[in-house]
Design a protein around this motif. Structure first.
Motif, PDB file in Angstrom:
ATOM      1  N   VAL A 113      36.696  43.793  30.709  1.00  0.00           N
ATOM      2  CA  VAL A 113      36.418  45.137  30.205  1.00  0.00           C
ATOM      3  C   VAL A 113      36.821  46.153  31.273  1.00  0.00           C
ATOM      4  N   GLU A 114      37.378  47.264  30.829  1.00  0.00           N
ATOM      5  CA  GLU A 114      37.753  48.320  31.771  1.00  0.00           C
ATOM      6  C   GLU A 114      36.541  48.798  32.570  1.00  0.00           C
ATOM      7  N   PHE A 115      36.823  49.224  33.795  1.00  0.00           N
ATOM      8  CA  PHE A 115      35.773  49.800  34.636  1.00  0.00           C
ATOM      9  C   PHE A 115      36.172  51.204  35.048  1.00  0.00           C
ATOM     10  N   PRO A 116      35.402  52.234  34.614  1.00  0.00           N
ATOM     11  CA  PRO A 116      34.208  52.201  33.764  1.00  0.00           C
ATOM     12  C   PRO A 116      34.589  52.042  32.301  1.00  0.00           C
ATOM     13  N   SER A 117      33.556  51.852  31.439  1.00  0.00           N
ATOM     14  CA  SER A 117      33.870  51.604  30.038  1.00  0.00           C
ATOM     15  C   SER A 117      32.843  52.234  29.109  1.00  0.00           C
ATOM     16  N   TYR A 118      33.087  52.017  27.834  1.00  0.00           N
ATOM     17  CA  TYR A 118      32.357  52.618  26.729  1.00  0.00           C
ATOM     18  C   TYR A 118      30.979  51.959  26.598  1.00  0.00           C
ATOM     19  N   PRO A 119      29.863  52.698  26.785  1.00  0.00           N
ATOM     20  CA  PRO A 119      28.541  52.067  26.792  1.00  0.00           C
ATOM     21  C   PRO A 119      28.201  51.226  25.563  1.00  0.00           C
ATOM     22  N   PRO A 120      28.533  51.667  24.317  1.00  0.00           N
ATOM     23  CA  PRO A 120      28.202  50.792  23.184  1.00  0.00           C
ATOM     24  C   PRO A 120      28.873  49.425  23.263  1.00  0.00           C
ATOM     25  N   LEU A 121      30.097  49.363  23.800  1.00  0.00           N
ATOM     26  CA  LEU A 121      30.759  48.070  23.959  1.00  0.00           C
ATOM     27  C   LEU A 121      30.015  47.212  24.974  1.00  0.00           C
ATOM     28  N   LEU A 122      29.616  47.808  26.087  1.00  0.00           N
ATOM     29  CA  LEU A 122      28.878  47.051  27.097  1.00  0.00           C
ATOM     30  C   LEU A 122      27.555  46.546  26.534  1.00  0.00           C
ATOM     31  N   ASP A 123      26.880  47.376  25.734  1.00  0.00           N
ATOM     32  CA  ASP A 123      25.647  46.930  25.082  1.00  0.00           C
ATOM     33  C   ASP A 123      25.895  45.708  24.209  1.00  0.00           C
ATOM     34  N   LEU A 124      26.950  45.758  23.405  1.00  0.00           N
ATOM     35  CA  LEU A 124      27.258  44.642  22.503  1.00  0.00           C
ATOM     36  C   LEU A 124      27.537  43.364  23.279  1.00  0.00           C
ATOM     37  N   LEU A 125      28.353  43.464  24.319  1.00  0.00           N
ATOM     38  CA  LEU A 125      28.722  42.278  25.079  1.00  0.00           C
ATOM     39  C   LEU A 125      27.526  41.709  25.828  1.00  0.00           C
ATOM     40  N   GLU A 126      26.701  42.570  26.389  1.00  0.00           N
ATOM     41  CA  GLU A 126      25.517  42.075  27.093  1.00  0.00           C
ATOM     42  C   GLU A 126      24.532  41.425  26.126  1.00  0.00           C
ATOM     43  N   ALA A 127      24.466  41.951  24.890  1.00  0.00           N
ATOM     44  CA  ALA A 127      23.577  41.351  23.893  1.00  0.00           C
ATOM     45  C   ALA A 127      24.041  39.968  23.474  1.00  0.00           C
ATOM     46  N   THR A 128      25.343  39.704  23.530  1.00  0.00           N
ATOM     47  CA  THR A 128      25.850  38.374  23.193  1.00  0.00           C
ATOM     48  C   THR A 128      25.725  37.389  24.343  1.00  0.00           C
ATOM     49  N   GLY A 129      25.330  37.882  25.523  1.00  0.00           N
ATOM     50  CA  GLY A 129      25.256  37.003  26.685  1.00  0.00           C
ATOM     51  C   GLY A 129      26.593  36.798  27.355  1.00  0.00           C
ATOM     52  N   ALA A 130      27.562  37.682  27.088  1.00  0.00           N
ATOM     53  CA  ALA A 130      28.876  37.565  27.733  1.00  0.00           C
ATOM     54  C   ALA A 130      28.763  37.881  29.217  1.00  0.00           C
ATOM     55  N   ARG A 131      29.636  37.261  29.994  1.00  0.00           N
ATOM     56  CA  ARG A 131      29.749  37.567  31.424  1.00  0.00           C
ATOM     57  C   ARG A 131      30.906  38.547  31.591  1.00  0.00           C
ATOM     58  N   ILE A 132      30.579  39.787  31.881  1.00  0.00           N
ATOM     59  CA  ILE A 132      31.573  40.852  31.896  1.00  0.00           C
ATOM     60  C   ILE A 132      32.343  40.838  33.213  1.00  0.00           C
ATOM     61  N   VAL A 133      33.663  40.831  33.087  1.00  0.00           N
ATOM     62  CA  VAL A 133      34.563  40.868  34.245  1.00  0.00           C
ATOM     63  C   VAL A 133      35.219  42.247  34.266  1.00  0.00           C
ATOM     64  N   PRO A 134      34.936  43.082  35.278  1.00  0.00           N
ATOM     65  CA  PRO A 134      35.499  44.432  35.297  1.00  0.00           C
ATOM     66  C   PRO A 134      36.997  44.431  35.584  1.00  0.00           C
ATOM     67  N   ILE A 135      37.720  45.300  34.874  1.00  0.00           N
ATOM     68  CA  ILE A 135      39.152  45.486  35.081  1.00  0.00           C
ATOM     69  C   ILE A 135      39.369  46.915  35.564  1.00  0.00           C
ATOM     70  N   ASP A 136      39.949  47.055  36.738  1.00  0.00           N
ATOM     71  CA  ASP A 136      40.137  48.370  37.333  1.00  0.00           C
ATOM     72  C   ASP A 136      41.167  49.195  36.569  1.00  0.00           C
ATOM     73  N   LEU A 137      41.020  50.512  36.684  1.00  0.00           N
ATOM     74  CA  LEU A 137      41.935  51.464  36.074  1.00  0.00           C
ATOM     75  C   LEU A 137      42.602  52.315  37.145  1.00  0.00           C
ATOM     76  N   ASP A 138      43.831  52.749  36.859  1.00  0.00           N
ATOM     77  CA  ASP A 138      44.440  53.831  37.608  1.00  0.00           C
ATOM     78  C   ASP A 138      45.076  54.782  36.601  1.00  0.00           C
ATOM     79  N   ASP A 139      45.879  55.715  37.051  1.00  0.00           N
ATOM     80  CA  ASP A 139      46.403  56.732  36.144  1.00  0.00           C
ATOM     81  C   ASP A 139      47.406  56.193  35.124  1.00  0.00           C
TER      82      ASP A 139
END
Length: 463
Positions: free
Chosen positions: A197-223
């Protein structure tokens, strides 16, 4: 600690069913393996919500595991909101999935209490197309279709396919982008899956993934979008899926560039990784859409949302991709609501096919771009650099998030805290500010207070 000594009066007759269900799924004797086995049994309906768990010692004895291993697995399941304590009943299987939109609630906790409320992330209601003429036209339409009709109106499907960004064999309509993301997470992911998932990211998506028990791996962003090396590291870490916003990324405003899309596609090609691209600002984004899915269509499900462009209350998003990915989503949805209101679909089709609402959306696009540019430019005059280039939200770096929120509040200005958008800890202090709700007459005032709240010491990156 969950479990311990057997609870007095424990229903021993239920134990063999739960233990046997877990045992059938258990292939890894670690705590993670036990948690995964429990999750799979729950998804298969072999374990019922509300059912009381056996004691830790009972589970350990029956599965030939140590009590420490079972206790650690129960803690994982509790963090994923799959089990919880229920007073004298002990530990029980949770009713429903997760604790709801925890991050989303935190991002909106200040909503509605300010003279200038820039916390919502929602479009300006005055810039949405007028639904009146379209509603009048669709009232003259035909009768409702059968319950067994396909879940998307054929004329709407054909319209969407004409300019879909990647090859789509199957399309459907969901009740907004979050509903589409939830359907994908529920259908394609299991407890313990790694997800990029992009870092930072959309809170509803993070809520959904955390509710499923997913292990979130942050993906960095640049311009230019997601950093290729970070995507490569996520793939090496074994992610099952990657969720990305190709333009007007919420909250940073970053837009994917064609060279970056090609680079990331090269990383994903021939990999067993689901790519989910969701375009939240379709219709009102000023930047042309660039997608990775164009290069790897067999891996990609693309979501186009209409909440920002045509109205959040329509609750509509289009979803398209290869049949191998889409058909399981449609089958799973038939177990619940089945389809999105065809009346609303007819309304959307009318809005997309008549000149007046199309012109209104184009006017909104220009106005949102101007509002964003005005605030970003005003902040730059105060020495605050904002990254990204599109969308109705900007990502503002601050030295102290709580202090900045309090200062803005004292001036009657509401914004969203940055912490709910972030995965890594400690969170980098930021604010998410909805420029789409800010008329030009208030830009100078808001920019001055924001700059005072931010107090930047050095130029900062977007994350």
């Amino acid at each position: 600690m969950y479990g311990g000594m057997p609870v007095q009066g424990e229903k021993r007759t239920k134990l063999p069913f739960m233990i046997e269900a877990i045992k059938e799924e258990l292939t890894d004797l670690s705590a993670r393996g036990l948690a995964d086995a429990f999750s799979r049994a729950l998804r298969a309906d072999a374990i019922a919500p509300g059912e009381r768990l056996p004691s830790i010692r009972t589970v350990a004895r029956e599965l030939s595991l140590s009590p420490t291993t079972v206790s650690a697995a129960w803690r994982m399941l509790a963090r994923a909101n799959l089990i919880h304590t229920d007073g004298a009943r002990g530990t029980v299987v949770a009713d429903g999935v997760g604790q709801g939109p925890v991050r989303h609630r935190r991002a909106l906790q200040y909503e509605g209490h300010f003279e200038i409320d820039l916390s919502t992330g929602l479009p300006d209601p005055t810039l949405l197309p007028d639904l009146g003429p379209s509603l009048a036209r669709i009232r003259r339409g035909g009768a409702l279709e059968s319950f067994l009709a396909e879940p998307i109106l054929p004329q709407l499907r054909d319209h969407l396919l004409a300019d879909w960004p990647s090859r789509a064999e199957v399309m459907t309509i969901a009740d907004g982008a979050t509903d589409a993301l939830d359907l994908i997470a529920m259908t394609c992911l299991q407890f313990g899956d790694r997800v990029g998932v992009e870092f930072p990211s959309y809170p509803p998506l993070l809520d959904l993934l955390e509710a499923t028990g997913a292990r979130i791996v942050p993906i960095d962003l640049d311009d230019s979008g997601p950093v290729t090396a970070s995507v490569h590291e996520a793939v090496k870490a074994g992610v099952r899926a990657i969720f990305l916003q190709p333009r007007a990324q919420n909250p940073t405003g970053v837009c994917l560039t064609p060279p970056r899309a090609e680079d990331i596609a090269a990383v994903l090609r021939d990999r067993d990784v689901l790519l989910v691209e969701f375009d939240l600002c379709a219709g009102i984004a000023a930047t042309p859409l660039v997608t990775i899915g164009e290069h790897v269509p067999s891996l990609t499900v693309h979501i186009r949302a209409y909440s920002e462009s045509h109205g959040p209350d329509l609750r509509l998003a289009a979803v398209g991709g290869p049949a191998s990915l889409m058909e399981p989503l449609i089958r799973r949805r038939h177990l619940g609501q089945g389809w999105t209101s065809r009346l609303l679909q007819r309304l959307l089709w009318d809005l997309l096919n008549h000149a007046e609402p199309r012109q209104q959306v184009q006017n909104a696009r220009r106005e949102y771009a101007q509002r964003r540019k005005a605030l970003v430019s005003a902040l730059a005059d105060h020495g605050v650099r904002i990254g990204g280039k599109d969308g109705i939200v900007i990502w503002v770096p601050v030295e102290n998030e709580a202090a900045a929120l309090m200062m803005l509040s004292s001036h009657g200005i509401g914004v969203a805290p940055g912490t709910p958008y972030q995965i890594r800890s400690p969170a980098e202090p930021h604010l998410a500010v909805t420029t789409g709700s800010l008329p030009e007459s208030q830009v100078a005032e808001v920019a001055a207070v924001l700059a005072q709240a931010a107090r930047p010491s050095l130029p900062r990156s977007i994350h």
